[in-house]
Design a protein around this motif. Structure first.
Motif, PDB file in Angstrom:
ATOM      1  N   ARG A 151       0.822  -1.208   0.000  1.00  0.00           N
ATOM      2  CA  ARG A 151       0.000   0.000   0.000  1.00  0.00           C
ATOM      3  C   ARG A 151       0.862   1.267   0.000  1.00  0.00           C
ATOM      4  O   ARG A 151       0.413   2.338   0.415  1.00  0.00           O
ATOM      5  CB  ARG A 151      -0.939   0.002   1.209  1.00  0.00           C
ATOM      6  N   ILE A 152       2.075   1.133  -0.470  1.00  0.00           N
ATOM      7  CA  ILE A 152       3.001   2.259  -0.520  1.00  0.00           C
ATOM      8  C   ILE A 152       2.828   3.029  -1.832  1.00  0.00           C
ATOM      9  O   ILE A 152       2.641   2.442  -2.896  1.00  0.00           O
ATOM     10  CB  ILE A 152       4.456   1.776  -0.376  1.00  0.00           C
ATOM     11  N   ILE A 153       2.908   4.344  -1.733  1.00  0.00           N
ATOM     12  CA  ILE A 153       2.947   5.225  -2.896  1.00  0.00           C
ATOM     13  C   ILE A 153       4.354   5.817  -2.982  1.00  0.00           C
ATOM     14  O   ILE A 153       4.881   6.313  -1.984  1.00  0.00           O
ATOM     15  CB  ILE A 153       1.904   6.352  -2.781  1.00  0.00           C
ATOM     16  N   TYR A 154       4.960   5.747  -4.166  1.00  0.00           N
ATOM     17  CA  TYR A 154       6.302   6.305  -4.339  1.00  0.00           C
ATOM     18  C   TYR A 154       6.329   7.156  -5.612  1.00  0.00           C
ATOM     19  O   TYR A 154       5.485   7.013  -6.506  1.00  0.00           O
ATOM     20  CB  TYR A 154       7.353   5.194  -4.420  1.00  0.00           C
ATOM     21  N   GLY A 155       7.276   8.045  -5.675  1.00  0.00           N
ATOM     22  CA  GLY A 155       7.377   8.908  -6.847  1.00  0.00           C
ATOM     23  C   GLY A 155       8.265  10.095  -6.558  1.00  0.00           C
ATOM     24  O   GLY A 155       9.199  10.019  -5.756  1.00  0.00           O
ATOM     25  N   ILE A 156       7.952  11.217  -7.182  1.00  0.00           N
ATOM     26  CA  ILE A 156       8.751  12.427  -7.005  1.00  0.00           C
ATOM     27  C   ILE A 156       7.839  13.640  -6.961  1.00  0.00           C
ATOM     28  O   ILE A 156       6.821  13.710  -7.671  1.00  0.00           O
ATOM     29  CB  ILE A 156       9.804  12.578  -8.129  1.00  0.00           C
ATOM     30  N   TYR A 157       8.198  14.581  -6.098  1.00  0.00           N
ATOM     31  CA  TYR A 157       7.466  15.842  -5.976  1.00  0.00           C
ATOM     32  C   TYR A 157       8.438  16.975  -6.265  1.00  0.00           C
ATOM     33  O   TYR A 157       9.494  17.077  -5.641  1.00  0.00           O
ATOM     34  CB  TYR A 157       6.875  16.004  -4.578  1.00  0.00           C
ATOM     35  N   LEU A 158       8.083  17.793  -7.232  1.00  0.00           N
ATOM     36  CA  LEU A 158       8.911  18.934  -7.615  1.00  0.00           C
ATOM     37  C   LEU A 158       8.174  20.218  -7.271  1.00  0.00           C
ATOM     38  O   LEU A 158       7.046  20.439  -7.713  1.00  0.00           O
ATOM     39  CB  LEU A 158       9.221  18.898  -9.114  1.00  0.00           C
ATOM     40  N   SER A 159       8.816  21.025  -6.470  1.00  0.00           N
ATOM     41  CA  SER A 159       8.249  22.327  -6.102  1.00  0.00           C
ATOM     42  C   SER A 159       9.270  23.403  -6.443  1.00  0.00           C
ATOM     43  O   SER A 159      10.360  23.428  -5.880  1.00  0.00           O
ATOM     44  CB  SER A 159       7.913  22.373  -4.607  1.00  0.00           C
ATOM     45  N   TYR A 160       8.910  24.257  -7.375  1.00  0.00           N
ATOM     46  CA  TYR A 160       9.778  25.351  -7.769  1.00  0.00           C
ATOM     47  C   TYR A 160       9.107  26.649  -7.319  1.00  0.00           C
ATOM     48  O   TYR A 160       8.237  27.188  -7.999  1.00  0.00           O
ATOM     49  CB  TYR A 160      10.005  25.334  -9.280  1.00  0.00           C
ATOM     50  N   GLY A 161       9.512  27.123  -6.163  1.00  0.00           N
ATOM     51  CA  GLY A 161       8.902  28.312  -5.599  1.00  0.00           C
ATOM     52  C   GLY A 161       9.606  29.576  -6.038  1.00  0.00           C
ATOM     53  O   GLY A 161      10.785  29.575  -6.401  1.00  0.00           O
ATOM     54  N   ASN A 162       8.850  30.667  -6.015  1.00  0.00           N
ATOM     55  CA  ASN A 162       9.418  31.974  -6.336  1.00  0.00           C
ATOM     56  C   ASN A 162      10.068  31.970  -7.714  1.00  0.00           C
ATOM     57  O   ASN A 162      11.183  32.479  -7.903  1.00  0.00           O
ATOM     58  CB  ASN A 162      10.432  32.369  -5.265  1.00  0.00           C
ATOM     59  N   VAL A 163       9.369  31.391  -8.688  1.00  0.00           N
ATOM     60  CA  VAL A 163       9.932  31.181 -10.021  1.00  0.00           C
ATOM     61  C   VAL A 163      10.415  32.494 -10.630  1.00  0.00           C
ATOM     62  O   VAL A 163      11.533  32.592 -11.146  1.00  0.00           O
ATOM     63  CB  VAL A 163       8.889  30.526 -10.946  1.00  0.00           C
ATOM     64  N   SER A 164       9.574  33.515 -10.575  1.00  0.00           N
ATOM     65  CA  SER A 164       9.915  34.803 -11.174  1.00  0.00           C
ATOM     66  C   SER A 164      10.269  35.850 -10.129  1.00  0.00           C
ATOM     67  O   SER A 164      10.422  37.020 -10.466  1.00  0.00           O
ATOM     68  CB  SER A 164       8.737  35.306 -12.022  1.00  0.00           C
ATOM     69  N   ARG A 171       4.232  23.460  -9.215  1.00  0.00           N
ATOM     70  CA  ARG A 171       4.255  22.163  -8.544  1.00  0.00           C
ATOM     71  C   ARG A 171       4.011  21.065  -9.562  1.00  0.00           C
ATOM     72  O   ARG A 171       3.100  21.154 -10.382  1.00  0.00           O
ATOM     73  CB  ARG A 171       3.175  22.088  -7.457  1.00  0.00           C
ATOM     74  N   VAL A 172       4.825  20.016  -9.481  1.00  0.00           N
ATOM     75  CA  VAL A 172       4.653  18.838 -10.328  1.00  0.00           C
ATOM     76  C   VAL A 172       4.758  17.608  -9.442  1.00  0.00           C
ATOM     77  O   VAL A 172       5.723  17.473  -8.669  1.00  0.00           O
ATOM     78  CB  VAL A 172       5.704  18.774 -11.455  1.00  0.00           C
ATOM     79  N   LEU A 173       3.776  16.726  -9.537  1.00  0.00           N
ATOM     80  CA  LEU A 173       3.749  15.515  -8.727  1.00  0.00           C
ATOM     81  C   LEU A 173       3.559  14.309  -9.631  1.00  0.00           C
ATOM     82  O   LEU A 173       2.637  14.274 -10.450  1.00  0.00           O
ATOM     83  CB  LEU A 173       2.604  15.584  -7.702  1.00  0.00           C
ATOM     84  N   ALA A 174       4.440  13.318  -9.480  1.00  0.00           N
ATOM     85  CA  ALA A 174       4.311  12.051 -10.214  1.00  0.00           C
ATOM     86  C   ALA A 174       4.415  10.920  -9.206  1.00  0.00           C
ATOM     87  O   ALA A 174       5.466  10.710  -8.599  1.00  0.00           O
ATOM     88  CB  ALA A 174       5.400  11.932 -11.281  1.00  0.00           C
TER      89      ALA A 174
END
Length: 483
Positions: A151-164, A171-174
């Motif tokens: 019942r495990i979920i695995y992947g990657i979370y990308l958070s790019y704050g203050n882009v400009s 935010r990108v979640l896979a």
């Protein structure tokens, strides 16, 4: 003789009046002199230049937008430190900085007082591995799912704050494993020059094989399968408005489409109602919130509250027609140097009472629960929840590690609090026969004690010993991060 006495009496009256007049005049002029005394002339400070330092990426306007003080303001000397501290908290609550300092300094003209706003920016690009449980919380997985690692979920979370540099965020979640999910969103909090209106857009797609298809006796019932039994897609656009420092408005429009297999529809014909296997709809939600907490991550002082109104099903083609109102309020108190308390209330009301299982929301999800009932889901159309807490600060420190070269990671805050709590709630379920509920339509309560550990990048770990109204005693652990 009589005339002499009358004359003496008149002299005494005249002397008395002169004395009163003299005293009145003395106090009047003394007060005027005191109001104009040199000591009082320095009881106020005039704000001079406001300089922002350390913002390598963040635009200065994003920081000064949070400041109530302006150049030229006159502030009482005894209120200067408190005024600067309030503005400092507002800047730290943007979640753009690790450290914020407000430093008053004499201006070169020796008349005004300058203010240096010194910030240390966070590391804005964060790519973190996802390794989490598919269940509602760690405790359900530990106690009810027998610590099943499938019942495990695995992947990657990308958070790019203050882009400009304008506090915007991508935010990108896979996610893969038990519940594959893909999400993307972009938020820009300030569209206009007045820095009051913002926008967020995003989309999400997820699939389920093994899934909860109903709630029975206040527990989720799962169908174990190797086939995909549910697919969901939604997209949204949200407009936000921040007229004042502590008030927020938002208007969210989203489109959602969910499909389930015939198996789920047979097991629970009320999943979408009438045995349907597809549900599509538009939803419009208005939210208002007032947030004046000293720290969004782990507040100790202040208050927060809000209301939300939502209409699910806007078009005749939508197969659902439902609405709800939700409200919450929480007050935080400082009772002494180390002792703090908070008390809050939440309530939800929805119509009509015959609702699809997917939209029948009671207690048991996120933080809407009575502590001690983490293992239960109490479905219902309406509910009220009261939560109270008393805590003692063990320590709160900020450690600077000079040997770490990356400035965004070399300052680590760490705090710990002992706490005790007591909660109560009532969930009204108009169709208890659908879930055979034992906890709905009656008051439930729970309490306990524990310890909270707060560290950097908004991570809070909670360790609690609880007892509920059923007499069950358990240890619960929870770790969360506020983004």
């Amino acid at each position: 003789m009589t005339k002499q006495k009358h004359g003496q009496g008149r002299m005494k009256d005249t002397l008395r009046y002169q004395t009163i007049y003299f005293l009145f005049a003395f106090f009047f002029f003394a007060g005027s002199l005191r109001a104009q005394s040199p000591a009082d002339s320095v009881a106020h400070v005039i704000i001079g230049d406001i300089r922002v330092e350390g913002n390598h990426r963040t635009r200065t306007g994003i920081i000064t937008r949070e400041l109530a003080i302006k150049s030229g303001d006159t502030i009482r000397t005894n209120l200067l430190a408190e005024t600067l501290e309030i503005d400092r908290r507002k800047i730290i609550n943007t979640n753009l900085f690790v450290v914020v300092e407000m430093i008053p300094e004499p201006n070169a003209d020796s008349v005004r007082t300058d203010v240096r706003v010194v910030v240390k920016e966070r590391w804005y690009l964060i790519a973190t591995p996802v390794f989490q449980l598919a269940d509602r919380n760690f405790n359900e997985w530990w106690y009810d799912r027998n610590r099943d690692f499938s019942r495990i979920i695995y992947g990657i979370y990308l958070s790019y704050g203050n882009v400009s540099g304008r506090a915007d965020k991508l935010r990108v979640l896979a996610e893969f494993g038990f519940i594959p999910k893909f999400e993307v969103s972009y938020s820009l909090p300030y569209l206009d020059k007045a820095q009051k209106t913002g926008i967020t857009v995003g989309a999400s797609y997820s699939t389920n094989k093994t899934m909860a298809y109903r709630t029975w006796r206040d527990k989720l019932s799962y169908l174990n399968s190797e086939d995909i039994n549910k697919k969901r897609f939604y997209s949204f656009v949200t407009l936000t408005r921040r007229n004042k420092y502590y008030t927020f408005h938002s208007l969210d429009l989203r489109w959602s489409s969910t499909n389930i297999t015939d198996t789920i529809a047979v097991l629970n014909p009320n999943y979408f109602l009438k045995g349907r296997t597809k549900q599509t709809y538009f939803q419009l939600t208005y939210s208002y919130s007032y947030d004046k907490r000293d720290n969004f991550q782990y507040p100790l002082r202040g208050r927060v509250g809000g209301i939300q109104f939502s209409k699910i099903g806007l078009l005749p083609s939508d197969k659902i027609n439902q609405a709800y109102a939700y409200g919450s309020y929480k007050q935080f108190f400082q009772l002494s140097e180390r002792i703090f308390a908070n008390s809050g209330i939440r309530a939800r009301f929805s119509v009509p009472k015959r609702q699809p299982y997917l939209q029948t929301i009671g207690l048991g999800y996120r933080n809407d629960l009575v502590r001690g009932y983490e293992l239960y889901v109490v479905d219902g159309q309406d509910y009220g929840l009261i939560k109270n807490e008393l805590k003692y600060k063990l320590f709160s420190l900020q450690k600077h590690l000079s040997w770490i070269p990356v400035r965004q990671f070399n300052t680590i805050p760490l705090a710990a609090y002992l706490n005790t709590f007591a909660d109560a709630a009532y969930v009204r379920n108009s169709y208890p026969e659908f879930s055979n509920t034992r906890l709905g339509n009656k008051v439930i309560y729970g309490g306990g004690a524990g310890i909270d550990v707060v560290t950097f990048y908004n991570i809070v770990a909670r360790f609690n010993l609880t007892i509920n109204g059923k007499g069950e005693r358990r240890f619960f652990f929870n770790i969360a991060r506020e983004f």
